[in-house]
Design a protein around this motif. Structure first.
Motif, short mmCIF file in Angstrom:
data_model
loop_
_atom_site.label_atom_id
_atom_site.label_comp_id
_atom_site.label_asym_id
_atom_site.label_seq_id
_atom_site.Cartn_x
_atom_site.Cartn_y
_atom_site.Cartn_z
N THR A 166 0.79 -1.18 -0.01
CA THR A 166 0.05 -0.08 0.06
C THR A 166 0.89 1.23 0.04
O THR A 166 0.67 2.25 -0.51
CB THR A 166 -0.95 0.00 1.11
OG1 THR A 166 -0.20 -0.19 2.48
CG2 THR A 166 -1.93 -1.42 1.11
N MET A 169 2.19 1.79 -3.53
CA MET A 169 1.16 2.44 -4.56
C MET A 169 0.82 3.63 -4.23
O MET A 169 0.59 4.52 -5.23
CB MET A 169 -0.06 1.60 -4.36
CG MET A 169 0.12 0.18 -4.77
SD MET A 169 0.21 -0.21 -6.67
CE MET A 169 -1.09 0.69 -7.21
N ASN A 170 1.01 4.32 -2.78
CA ASN A 170 1.04 5.47 -2.54
C ASN A 170 1.90 6.40 -3.24
O ASN A 170 1.66 7.51 -3.91
CB ASN A 170 1.02 5.62 -1.15
CG ASN A 170 0.64 6.92 -0.50
OD1 ASN A 170 0.40 8.02 -1.18
ND2 ASN A 170 1.16 7.20 0.77
N ILE A 172 3.60 5.45 -5.99
CA ILE A 172 3.37 5.81 -7.59
C ILE A 172 2.28 6.78 -7.76
O ILE A 172 2.31 7.33 -8.75
CB ILE A 172 2.90 4.38 -7.95
CG1 ILE A 172 3.74 3.24 -7.86
CG2 ILE A 172 2.14 4.24 -9.22
CD1 ILE A 172 3.53 1.85 -8.20
N ALA A 200 6.87 0.03 -9.32
CA ALA A 200 6.15 -1.17 -10.03
C ALA A 200 7.00 -2.43 -10.22
O ALA A 200 6.56 -3.45 -10.21
CB ALA A 200 5.52 -0.53 -11.19
N HIS A 257 -5.14 5.61 -1.39
CA HIS A 257 -4.40 5.71 -2.59
C HIS A 257 -4.57 4.69 -3.38
O HIS A 257 -4.64 4.82 -4.79
CB HIS A 257 -3.02 6.37 -2.24
CG HIS A 257 -3.00 7.71 -1.86
ND1 HIS A 257 -2.41 8.62 -2.54
CD2 HIS A 257 -2.95 8.21 -0.51
CE1 HIS A 257 -2.27 9.65 -2.09
NE2 HIS A 257 -2.75 9.63 -0.77
N CYS A 258 -4.35 3.28 -2.95
CA CYS A 258 -4.53 2.16 -3.79
C CYS A 258 -5.83 2.17 -4.71
O CYS A 258 -5.62 1.70 -5.85
CB CYS A 258 -4.42 0.89 -3.00
SG CYS A 258 -2.77 0.78 -2.15
N LEU A 292 -2.91 -0.17 -13.39
CA LEU A 292 -2.70 0.52 -12.17
C LEU A 292 -3.52 -0.55 -11.12
O LEU A 292 -3.22 -1.06 -10.09
CB LEU A 292 -3.29 1.91 -11.80
CG LEU A 292 -2.01 2.78 -12.45
CD1 LEU A 292 -2.46 4.23 -12.65
CD2 LEU A 292 -0.70 2.50 -11.47
N HIS A 293 -4.84 -0.73 -11.65
CA HIS A 293 -5.99 -1.53 -10.90
C HIS A 293 -5.40 -3.01 -10.80
O HIS A 293 -5.37 -3.85 -9.78
CB HIS A 293 -7.32 -1.49 -11.65
CG HIS A 293 -8.14 -2.57 -10.72
ND1 HIS A 293 -9.08 -2.12 -9.75
CD2 HIS A 293 -8.69 -3.71 -11.20
CE1 HIS A 293 -9.79 -3.03 -9.55
NE2 HIS A 293 -9.55 -3.94 -10.32
N ALA A 296 -2.38 -3.23 -8.24
CA ALA A 296 -2.96 -3.27 -6.91
C ALA A 296 -3.69 -4.66 -6.50
O ALA A 296 -3.08 -5.17 -5.43
CB ALA A 296 -3.79 -2.45 -6.70
N ALA A 301 -3.43 -5.78 -2.81
CA ALA A 301 -3.86 -4.56 -2.08
C ALA A 301 -5.55 -4.28 -2.20
O ALA A 301 -6.05 -4.76 -3.20
CB ALA A 301 -3.24 -3.25 -2.61
N THR A 303 -8.90 -2.77 -3.53
CA THR A 303 -9.34 -2.15 -4.70
C THR A 303 -10.74 -1.37 -4.49
O THR A 303 -11.19 -1.00 -5.73
CB THR A 303 -9.28 -3.08 -5.93
OG1 THR A 303 -10.12 -4.29 -5.44
CG2 THR A 303 -7.72 -3.64 -6.28
#
Length: 352
Positions: A166, A169-170, A172, A200, A257-258, A292-293, A296, A301, A303
């Motif tokens: 997480t 991803m924040n 990114i 990534a 954020h994720c 991106l989805h 995650a 993570a 979604t």
């Protein structure tokens, strides 16, 4: 090439393994003698141990940092600073602790040293988000920017995989928004694309083996680049939505954020096609938002906003708050469109 403005960040960065050993020298380099070590309650032990290791250079510790930087906690920290006669702060931890150090600096003028143990990126910015009476507000000022950041890969080796994912991803998200920021420039664009690529690429390796030292180094490098991007240009829709959802509804910062990032990227795709294409290239995919989805989801993570505890009944109010005072954004921020975006994010649908 179009005209642009680029301001180089003055923060001193020390990067590597075992670099925490440089902390006493960095305190002295700033001309300081009584550092207050800051942390969250969860990292109290680490803060107290670090204060003990600093010996005479430590004034003590304060371990009440909290998510979204509540103003009441900052007031208590400032009282501690004054009671102990501290002349600088050392923030050890993630975004919550870094935010507290910034809030203290804004009110006292004290120098800051930050030792990140997550990938939040806040340490590289002159931005402070604070929460009071259920609203999160953001300030930007050079007085908020830390003087020194010590990145020690060793301190991230024990970061739990879920928090690794997480937090990464924040990070990114900072770089994605930098690519379509109103005041973006070619230098920050290079950093943003490289930051996305590094993070990534590192996250799947860390999800498989959290002790992978090379992947930890790549992730921390990516976090530094992404944080630098956040500190250099304006935030846009994604960060506005996350600030609303965190400050007004209490959702966890990195997890939010994720969930939101793929949907905000899809929202801006037609208005910023070149930027979104660069995001896709950095991810190694053809569809930035979907990529991106998928990243995650593949990392385990969250979604969906529903999974974070947001009620469907809150979506209307969230859209109204976000649209009332929007950040600059490539696509105009309209209340109804934002409500649809939040609805998709609440359900956790893969954006196109």
């Amino acid at each position: 090439m179009d005209a642009f403005v680029y301001n180089a960040a003055p923060t001193r960065v020390i990067f590597g393994s075992g670099t925490l050993a440089a902390l006493p020298g960095e305190i002295e380099r700033l001309g300081r003698r009584r550092a207050l070590v800051l942390s969250t309650p969860h990292q109290r032990g680490e803060a107290e141990a670090l204060a003990a290791a600093l010996g005479g250079l430590a004034a003590g510790s304060f371990s009440e940092a909290a998510m979204h930087t509540p103003v009441a906690v900052t007031a208590a920290a400032v009282e501690r600073v004054r009671a102990l006669g501290a002349d600088c702060t050392v923030a050890v931890g993630g975004g919550s602790t870094t935010g507290l150090g910034k809030a203290v600096a804004l009110r006292t003028g004290l120098d800051q040293i930050v030792v990140p143990t997550t990938y939040a990126g806040s340490e590289m910015t002159p931005i402070l988000g604070q929460t009071e009476d259920g609203l999160k507000t953001t300030e930007r000022a050079e007085a908020i920017r830390p003087e020194t950041v010590i990145y020690d890969v060793d301190l991230t080796l024990s970061l739990p995989v879920a928090l690794t994912v997480t937090s990464g991803m924040n990070a990114i998200a900072h770089a994605v928004e930098a690519l379509y920021a109103r005041d973006g420039n070619p230098v920050i664009g290079l950093m943003a694309e490289e930051g996305i690529r590094a993070m990534a690429g590192a996250l799947p390796r860390l999800a498989a083996d959290g002790g992978d030292r090379a992947a930890r180094s790549d992730a921390l490098y990516g976090a530094w680049l992404c944080g630098t991007c956040l500190g250099a240009v304006e935030m846009a829709l994604h960060h506005k939505l996350c600030h609303v959802l965190g400050g007004s509804f209490g959702l966890p910062h990195a997890e939010t954020h994720c969930v939101v990032l793929p949907h905000a990227t899809a929202y801006n795709a037609e208005a910023a096609p070149d930027a979104v294409a660069r995001v896709a290239r950095a991810l190694g995919t053809r569809d930035a938002a979907g990529g991106l989805h998928d990243l995650a989801r593949g990392l385990g993570a969250p979604t969906a906003l529903a999974a974070l505890g947001l009620r469907e009944a809150d979506l209307d109010r969230a859209a109204e708050i976000a649209a009332a005072r929007p950040y600059p954004n490539p696509r105009p921020v309209a209340r109804d469109a934002i409500r649809r975006l939040l609805g998709e994010a609440w359900q956790g649908r893969r954006p196109i």
